[in-house]
Design an enzyme around this catalytic site. Structure first.
Site, PDB file in Angstrom:
ATOM      1  N   ASP A 494       0.822  -1.468  -0.086  1.00  0.00           N
ATOM      2  CA  ASP A 494      -0.302   0.082  -0.133  1.00  0.00           C
ATOM      3  C   ASP A 494       0.895   1.503   0.168  1.00  0.00           C
ATOM      4  O   ASP A 494       2.291   1.388  -0.392  1.00  0.00           O
ATOM      5  CB  ASP A 494      -1.091   0.332   1.065  1.00  0.00           C
ATOM      6  N   ASP A 558     -10.305   3.126  -3.556  1.00  0.00           N
ATOM      7  CA  ASP A 558     -11.110   2.070  -3.398  1.00  0.00           C
ATOM      8  C   ASP A 558     -12.397   1.708  -3.434  1.00  0.00           C
ATOM      9  O   ASP A 558     -13.245   3.154  -3.130  1.00  0.00           O
ATOM     10  CB  ASP A 558     -11.547   1.934  -1.409  1.00  0.00           C
TER      11      ASP A 558
END
Ligand code: GLA
Length: 744
Positions: A494, A558
């Site tokens: 990430d 997301d």
């Protein structure tokens, strides 16, 4: 008729939102800081600045501000709103979502607080719509006079304030108390006849005071013709502690799509509450008894790296697996189809796979390419995030692996990926430790490998991950070595909290830096670990992800399980498409089908069946990694059908790795065409409209020859009668996915 359908759709979407009697969009008074006296109605706030709801305070002149701030609004609440309401019980203040936590004061009195799990507004849940209700008789309301609504807000990180959700003041009326709950039951289909279904619906009341009676009308409608194929009216009587349940049972004229429309008319007020849902329908035929070999045609491995591949083959078991041309350092387990070993020498190894059972034999060419690249086709797997969020555990991972092994591995699915939430602290040597939800990561990896599957993990280059767990910052080599020791095959890496390490506006080199560090660390392990970047597309990552050795990279923020999110992401991937190549894939984020939830409690994905067909079709056309995000231990037959259509998966896994291009975009219809390795093309015709459509799309406008052989991939059927133009019937938000080849 279409008009009528349109009317209904609009009604059903908004039926649960009551009309707001009073608007409170502002302008509000606003001040940063925090003083208890700012709740008091008599405070002179005329010198405060003004602000509107609907945009964050960052976007209204308070860039970068984190901390406390107050919103105040003066409003006359007229008693006429009580008079016109049928039920005179409660008033509701809808204050939208407040980022992050808040306290709501009415005329100086604290009415409610959003404090999340931590109990203070600093731990508030910014995504929660704030709706506070109080009785109409509550003396804190000043009817027909000035009222002061004061909201104490706390925000940390990112946008702050009142910028999203539903705002207004209303007297709660009949329709606010009654809900048609469709979530307590699934659609049940008869095993003997897939057209017969039953489904329970529950009418609930949230009123402490009133019982309701009325009529519940149920219609099952063919969305193309608008005609009802089933109608029923039932007398109902229910109260808060006495919900009314009814089970719809009917037989449809044919397989879907169909829509069930519910409408409840309350007896005294004649007010109506509506809801609707689509009946799931399965297009994927069941695999036959005879073997069929699925999965990619090419497979990459690095020299000397551990090799693990389970031959994906449907058909009845037991089956006998064999292979010719397999390098001598690889061995195949004949009863499970699992190939293990390693290959020392670079090269291309053509293999012929064979699977035999009592019903037949299947063979297929499979080329192992031992070289510098792995992940030559997009990953097919599962990731814990969209279902379990931070509540992922060893047990849940094992349950997913069991389900994948039993139901999906024969179709080529292989990765079981643990997302955020497994990490603990570091020991005194700096080794990352797992938290108590994962007692033994090595044993878990061995277990997953034993099933012929692979296992993935998650980390972040910053000191902390997005979920607040420990990241890999300054421990990259050590973490990569730990992952390899455990037996990890996939790393999702990430960006979260790396923002604290990188300069404020990082240059491209600064953006690449943490990913290059981890790339080098992974290279030192000698293990094939698929490398998946998750920095949401920053710096047009698709332009450089491949160059720095990533196998995939997220192109977006997301995803969530709504049409807006899924379609918004999926249909805007063209910019990144040219950078796709075998071993380098754009990742438009994980799948939102099945039971999802991002935390311990799950719900059925809020996409209609047709939206889910669109999701899988579009991701496959884009050559995207397919990472299932649902609880696989509870896969229903519809979701299973979505995930096990071998002809659709073959589009995703096509060895050419050439993503589809949009070649038609007119009146809500988009056509995406993908070139396939065998010279044919996959054609996705999508209906982005909220109504069914029957477009005519000439082959010539898509650059296709006039004579085509056409196969419907979801139904796995050749279509015989279409010529010169496609004229599909496409449900709302649905798709027709075809494979076409010039007729010679
Ligand atoms: C980010 C990613 C998600 C998930 C979470 C974990 O939000 O985009 O996919 O990995 O972090 O905290």
């Amino acid at each position: 008729m279409l008009k009528l359908v349109a009317f209904f759709l609009t009604l059903s979407i908004f039926s649960s939102l009551s009309a707001q009697d009073l608007s409170i969009n502002g302008p509000w008074k606003f001040k940063t800081g925090d003083q208890p006296g700012w709740a008091v109605p008599g405070l002179n706030d005329s010198a405060w600045s003004t602000i509107h709801t609907g945009a964050s305070w960052e976007n209204q002149g308070y860039k970068g501000y984190d901390g406390f701030a107050w919103y105040r609004l003066h409003i006359v609440i007229p008693s006429s709103i009580k008079d016109k309401a049928f039920l005179k019980e409660k008033i509701r203040f809808d204050l939208g979502k407040i980022d992050d936590g808040d306290e709501f004061y009415l005329n100086g009195f604290l009415i409610g607080r959003n404090a999340g799990k931590g109990g203070t507004i600093q731990s508030g849940d910014w995504q929660q719509q704030r709706s506070y209700t109080i009785p109409l008789t509550d003396g804190r309301i000043h009817w027909d006079k000035d009222n002061v609504i004061a909201i104490r807000v706390w925000d940390h990180d990112g946008d702050g304030g009142m910028y999203d959700g539903k705002y207004g003041i209303s007297v709660m009326d009949v329709t606010d108390y009654i809900s048609l709950d469709m979530s307590t039951d699934e659609f049940h289909f008869s095993a003997a006849d897939a057209r017969q279904f039953s489904k329970k619906i529950v009418l609930r009341s949230s009123s402490e005071k009133f019982d309701f009676t009325g009529r519940l009308n149920i219609r099952v409608v063919d969305p193309f013709s608008g005609t009802a194929v089933y109608k029923q009216t039932i007398g109902t009587d229910f109260a808060q502690d006495r919900p009314f349940e009814y089970t719809v049972k009917t037989s449809l004229p044919q397989q879907g799509p169909y829509r069930v429309e519910y409408s409840f008319e309350e007896g005294r007020s004649k007010k109506i509450v509506t809801a609707a849902e689509e009946v799931p329908y399965i297009l994927t035929p069941s695999p036959g008894a005879a073997p069929r070999i699925n999965g990619p045609e090419i497979y990459g491995v690095r020299p000397d790296a551990p090799f693990l591949y389970k031959i994906p083959a449907t058909g009845e078991k037991p089956a006998a697996y064999s292979a010719t041309g397999l390098p001598s350092t690889l061995s195949l387990d004949k009863s499970s189809g699992i190939i293990t070993g390693s290959i020392a020498k670079k090269g291309s190894y053509p293999v012929q796979l064979t699977v035999k059972n009592h019903a037949g034999t299947a063979t297929r060419r499979f080329t192992i390419i031992c070289g510098d690249k792995i992940g030559l086709t997009p990953a097919l797997g599962w990731n814990s995030w969209n279902c379990w969020g931070l509540s992922v555990s060893d047990e849940k991972v094992k349950a997913s692996a069991a389900a994948m092994s039993e139901k999906l591995a024969d179709h080529g699915w292989s990765y079981i990926n643990i997302d955020d939430g497994w990490e603990e602290k570091r020991d005194d040597k700096g080794e990352i430790l797992t938290n108590n939800k994962f007692q033994d990561m090595k044993a878990l990896c061995d277990h997953v490998h034993g099933l012929g599957l692979k296992i993935g993990i998650y980390s972040s280059p910053g000191p902390r991950t997005c979920g607040g767990y420990l990241g890999s910052y300054q421990h990259e080599d050590q973490d990569a070595a730990t992952y390899a020791r455990w037996g990890i095959d996939y790393l999702k890496y990430d960006w979260c909290s790396y923002g604290e390490i990188a300069p404020q506006a990082p240059s491209l080199d600064e953006m690449k830096k943490p990913y290059i560090i981890m790339r080098k660390a992974l290279d030192k392990t000698g293990r094939d670990i698929l490398y998946s970047l998750c920095q949401y597309g920053m710096g047009d990552v698709w332009k450089w992800g491949g160059e720095i050795g990533a196998n995939s990279w997220r192109t977006t923020g997301d995803i969530t399980d709504t049409w807006g999110s899924m379609a918004g992401i999926g249909f805007s991937q063209e910019k990144a498409a040219p950078y796709t190549a075998p071993g380098n894939f754009n990742d438009p984020d994980m799948l939102v089908v099945g039971r999802v939830g991002w935390g311990p409690s799950l719900h059925n994905a809020r996409l209609t069946p047709d939206e889910q067909y669109t999701h899988i079709s579009l991701w496959s056309l884009l050559s995207a990694p397919l990472l299932i995000g649902c609880d696989m231990s509870r896969l229903d037959n519809f979701t299973l059908g979505l995930l096990t259509n071998d002809e659709v998966l073959a589009v995703d896994q096509d060895a050419l790795a050439r993503p589809a291009k949009k070649v038609w975009d007119k009146d809500n219809i988009q056509v995406w065409v993908k070139e396939l390795k065998d010279g044919s093309k996959a054609v996705g015709i999508f209906n982005q409209g909220a109504q069914p459509a029957k477009p005519t799309i000439p082959y010539s406008s898509l650059g296709l020859p006039a004579q085509l052989k056409v196969r419907d991939l979801w139904r796995q059927q050749d279509l015989t009668s279409i010529q010169k133009a496609f004229t599909p019937r496409i449900p709302a938000h649905g798709v027709v996915l075809l494979k076409v080849k010039a007729k010679t």
